[in-house]
Write a protein that holds these residues in place. Structure first.
Motif, PDB file in Angstrom:
ATOM      1  N   THR A  14       0.868  -1.265   0.004  1.00 46.41           N
ATOM      2  CA  THR A  14      -0.079   0.063  -0.160  1.00 46.41           C
ATOM      3  C   THR A  14       0.891   1.411  -0.162  1.00 46.41           C
ATOM      4  OG1 THR A  14       0.026  -0.090   2.352  1.00 46.41           O
ATOM      5  CG2 THR A  14      -1.868  -1.224   1.146  1.00 46.41           C
ATOM      6  N   PHE A  15       2.161   1.121  -0.137  1.00 41.98           N
ATOM      7  CA  PHE A  15       3.271   2.157  -0.050  1.00 41.98           C
ATOM      8  C   PHE A  15       2.925   3.199  -1.421  1.00 41.98           C
ATOM      9  CE2 PHE A  15       7.125   4.530  -1.110  1.00 41.98           C
ATOM     10  CZ  PHE A  15       7.177   5.220   0.122  1.00 41.98           C
ATOM     11  N   LYS A  16       2.784   4.477  -1.045  1.00 42.36           N
ATOM     12  CA  LYS A  16       2.788   5.383  -1.982  1.00 42.36           C
ATOM     13  C   LYS A  16       4.107   6.312  -2.179  1.00 42.36           C
ATOM     14  CE  LYS A  16      -2.224   5.762  -3.065  1.00 42.36           C
ATOM     15  NZ  LYS A  16      -3.226   6.873  -3.268  1.00 42.36           N
ATOM     16  N   ASP A  17       4.660   6.335  -3.134  1.00 40.48           N
ATOM     17  CA  ASP A  17       5.608   7.259  -3.242  1.00 40.48           C
ATOM     18  C   ASP A  17       5.348   8.917  -3.407  1.00 40.48           C
ATOM     19  OD1 ASP A  17       5.164   8.189  -5.669  1.00 40.48           O
ATOM     20  OD2 ASP A  17       6.778   6.801  -6.805  1.00 40.48           O
ATOM     21  N   PRO A  18       6.334   9.777  -3.041  1.00 40.36           N
ATOM     22  CA  PRO A  18       6.100  11.242  -3.462  1.00 40.36           C
ATOM     23  C   PRO A  18       5.089  11.618  -4.415  1.00 40.36           C
ATOM     24  CG  PRO A  18       8.059  10.862  -2.317  1.00 40.36           C
ATOM     25  CD  PRO A  18       7.842   9.493  -2.983  1.00 40.36           C
ATOM     26  N   ARG A  19       5.076  11.096  -5.344  1.00 46.05           N
ATOM     27  CA  ARG A  19       4.650  11.186  -6.640  1.00 46.05           C
ATOM     28  C   ARG A  19       3.084  10.770  -6.669  1.00 46.05           C
ATOM     29  NH1 ARG A  19       9.312   9.999 -10.961  1.00 46.05           N
ATOM     30  NH2 ARG A  19      10.919  11.415 -10.076  1.00 46.05           N
ATOM     31  N   GLY A  20       2.750   9.900  -5.810  1.00 41.39           N
ATOM     32  CA  GLY A  20       1.429   9.270  -5.480  1.00 41.39           C
ATOM     33  C   GLY A  20       1.295   7.837  -6.387  1.00 41.39           C
ATOM     34  N   CYS A  52       5.196  -4.214   1.572  1.00 36.62           N
ATOM     35  CA  CYS A  52       6.239  -5.120   1.126  1.00 36.62           C
ATOM     36  C   CYS A  52       7.378  -4.951   1.857  1.00 36.62           C
ATOM     37  CB  CYS A  52       6.534  -4.797  -0.353  1.00 36.62           C
ATOM     38  SG  CYS A  52       7.474  -3.429  -0.663  1.00 36.62           S
ATOM     39  N   ARG A  53       8.442  -5.988   1.817  1.00 35.31           N
ATOM     40  CA  ARG A  53       9.372  -5.991   2.826  1.00 35.31           C
ATOM     41  C   ARG A  53      10.349  -4.644   2.740  1.00 35.31           C
ATOM     42  NH1 ARG A  53      12.469 -11.480   1.961  1.00 35.31           N
ATOM     43  NH2 ARG A  53      10.566 -12.024   2.771  1.00 35.31           N
ATOM     44  N   ALA A  54      10.496  -4.179   1.641  1.00 32.60           N
ATOM     45  CA  ALA A  54      11.180  -2.895   1.371  1.00 32.60           C
ATOM     46  C   ALA A  54      10.604  -1.840   2.116  1.00 32.60           C
ATOM     47  CB  ALA A  54      11.622  -2.636  -0.095  1.00 32.60           C
ATOM     48  N   HIS A  55       9.438  -1.779   2.125  1.00 35.77           N
ATOM     49  CA  HIS A  55       8.679  -0.405   2.649  1.00 35.77           C
ATOM     50  C   HIS A  55       8.131  -0.539   4.178  1.00 35.77           C
ATOM     51  CE1 HIS A  55       7.857   0.636  -1.787  1.00 35.77           C
ATOM     52  NE2 HIS A  55       8.781   1.449  -1.235  1.00 35.77           N
ATOM     53  N   ASN A  56       8.419  -2.034   4.522  1.00 39.28           N
ATOM     54  CA  ASN A  56       7.752  -2.067   5.992  1.00 39.28           C
ATOM     55  C   ASN A  56       9.103  -2.105   6.867  1.00 39.28           C
ATOM     56  OD1 ASN A  56       6.441  -2.886   8.288  1.00 39.28           O
ATOM     57  ND2 ASN A  56       6.289  -5.093   7.831  1.00 39.28           N
ATOM     58  N   ARG A  57       9.821  -0.618   6.945  1.00 42.49           N
ATOM     59  CA  ARG A  57      10.788  -0.311   7.607  1.00 42.49           C
ATOM     60  C   ARG A  57      10.592   1.152   8.130  1.00 42.49           C
ATOM     61  NH1 ARG A  57      15.935  -2.917   4.238  1.00 42.49           N
ATOM     62  NH2 ARG A  57      15.343  -5.113   4.381  1.00 42.49           N
ATOM     63  N   PRO A  58      11.289   1.456   9.074  1.00 45.69           N
ATOM     64  CA  PRO A  58      11.341   2.752   9.904  1.00 45.69           C
ATOM     65  C   PRO A  58      11.630   3.841   8.734  1.00 45.69           C
ATOM     66  CG  PRO A  58      12.308   1.225  11.428  1.00 45.69           C
ATOM     67  CD  PRO A  58      12.043   0.567  10.063  1.00 45.69           C
ATOM     68  N   ALA A  59      12.620   3.527   7.934  1.00 42.70           N
ATOM     69  CA  ALA A  59      12.975   4.438   6.928  1.00 42.70           C
ATOM     70  C   ALA A  59      12.494   4.213   5.504  1.00 42.70           C
ATOM     71  CB  ALA A  59      14.622   4.309   6.728  1.00 42.70           C
ATOM     72  N   ALA A  60      11.349   3.718   5.435  1.00 46.39           N
ATOM     73  CA  ALA A  60      10.306   3.451   4.245  1.00 46.39           C
ATOM     74  C   ALA A  60      10.266   4.683   3.686  1.00 46.39           C
ATOM     75  CB  ALA A  60       9.169   2.718   4.536  1.00 46.39           C
ATOM     76  N   GLY A  61       9.987   5.778   4.185  1.00 46.56           N
ATOM     77  CA  GLY A  61       9.402   7.031   3.631  1.00 46.56           C
ATOM     78  C   GLY A  61      10.648   7.695   2.753  1.00 46.56           C
ATOM     79  N   GLN A  62      11.764   7.064   2.904  1.00 50.58           N
ATOM     80  CA  GLN A  62      12.956   7.599   2.177  1.00 50.58           C
ATOM     81  C   GLN A  62      13.017   6.824   0.801  1.00 50.58           C
ATOM     82  OE1 GLN A  62      14.779  10.270   3.398  1.00 50.58           O
ATOM     83  NE2 GLN A  62      13.330   9.976   5.045  1.00 50.58           N
ATOM     84  N   LEU A  63      12.386   5.901   0.539  1.00 47.96           N
ATOM     85  CA  LEU A  63      12.412   4.938  -0.435  1.00 47.96           C
ATOM     86  C   LEU A  63      11.373   5.227  -1.521  1.00 47.96           C
ATOM     87  CD1 LEU A  63      13.221   1.572   1.534  1.00 47.96           C
ATOM     88  CD2 LEU A  63      14.752   3.075   0.386  1.00 47.96           C
ATOM     89  N   TYR A  64      11.899   4.802  -2.698  1.00 48.51           N
ATOM     90  CA  TYR A  64      11.039   4.863  -3.885  1.00 48.51           C
ATOM     91  C   TYR A  64      10.518   3.766  -4.137  1.00 48.51           C
ATOM     92  CZ  TYR A  64      12.000   9.939  -4.568  1.00 48.51           C
ATOM     93  OH  TYR A  64      12.059  11.258  -4.471  1.00 48.51           O
ATOM     94  N   ALA A  65       9.538   3.522  -4.749  1.00 47.20           N
ATOM     95  CA  ALA A  65       9.028   2.105  -5.245  1.00 47.20           C
ATOM     96  C   ALA A  65      10.051   1.713  -6.314  1.00 47.20           C
ATOM     97  CB  ALA A  65       7.634   2.184  -5.842  1.00 47.20           C
ATOM     98  N   ARG A  66      10.550   0.401  -6.109  1.00 52.62           N
ATOM     99  CA  ARG A  66      11.701  -0.301  -7.047  1.00 52.62           C
ATOM    100  C   ARG A  66      10.971  -0.861  -8.285  1.00 52.62           C
ATOM    101  NH1 ARG A  66      13.624  -5.109  -3.495  1.00 52.62           N
ATOM    102  NH2 ARG A  66      11.189  -5.145  -3.370  1.00 52.62           N
ATOM    103  N   ALA A  67       9.856  -1.213  -8.074  1.00 54.43           N
ATOM    104  CA  ALA A  67       8.961  -1.645  -9.453  1.00 54.43           C
ATOM    105  C   ALA A  67       8.127  -0.628 -10.041  1.00 54.43           C
ATOM    106  CB  ALA A  67       8.074  -2.674  -8.995  1.00 54.43           C
ATOM    107  N   SER A  68       8.290  -0.853 -11.343  1.00 46.93           N
ATOM    108  CA  SER A  68       7.317   0.334 -12.162  1.00 46.93           C
ATOM    109  C   SER A  68       6.439  -0.209 -12.975  1.00 46.93           C
ATOM    110  CB  SER A  68       8.512   1.092 -13.013  1.00 46.93           C
ATOM    111  OG  SER A  68       9.098   0.282 -14.100  1.00 46.93           O
TER     112      SER A  68
END
Ligand SMILES: [Zn+2]
Length: 68
Positions: A14-20, A52-68
């Motif tokens: 359910t993570f959304k990157d800064p671009r939505g 997802c595993r990549a976004h289920n972390r405290p620093a998740a807000g710093q990450l961009y979605a890997r898949a496109s």
């Protein structure tokens, strides 16, 4: 209960990157409790979301979605 969360979130992160844009991860999904643990069973499903595993972390807000 977890199946209800999975169905509500469409079986994907359910993570959304800064671009939505929503993350498209559907494989390495984990359940994230918004309040650490539920104090009541009444709205338990509402307090859990799929990430997802990549976004289920405290620093998740710093990450961009890997898949496109
Ligand atoms: Zn994700």
């Amino acid at each position: 209960m977890k199946r209800a969360v999975s169905e509500r979130d469409g079986g994907r992160c359910t993570f959304k990157d800064p671009r939505g844009r929503k993350c498209a991860e559907t494989v390495t999904l984990e359940f994230d409790r918004l309040n650490g643990f539920a104090r009541t069973h009444l709205h338990e499903v509402d307090e859990i979301r799929l990430l997802c595993r990549a976004h289920n972390r405290p620093a998740a807000g710093q990450l961009y979605a890997r898949a496109s």
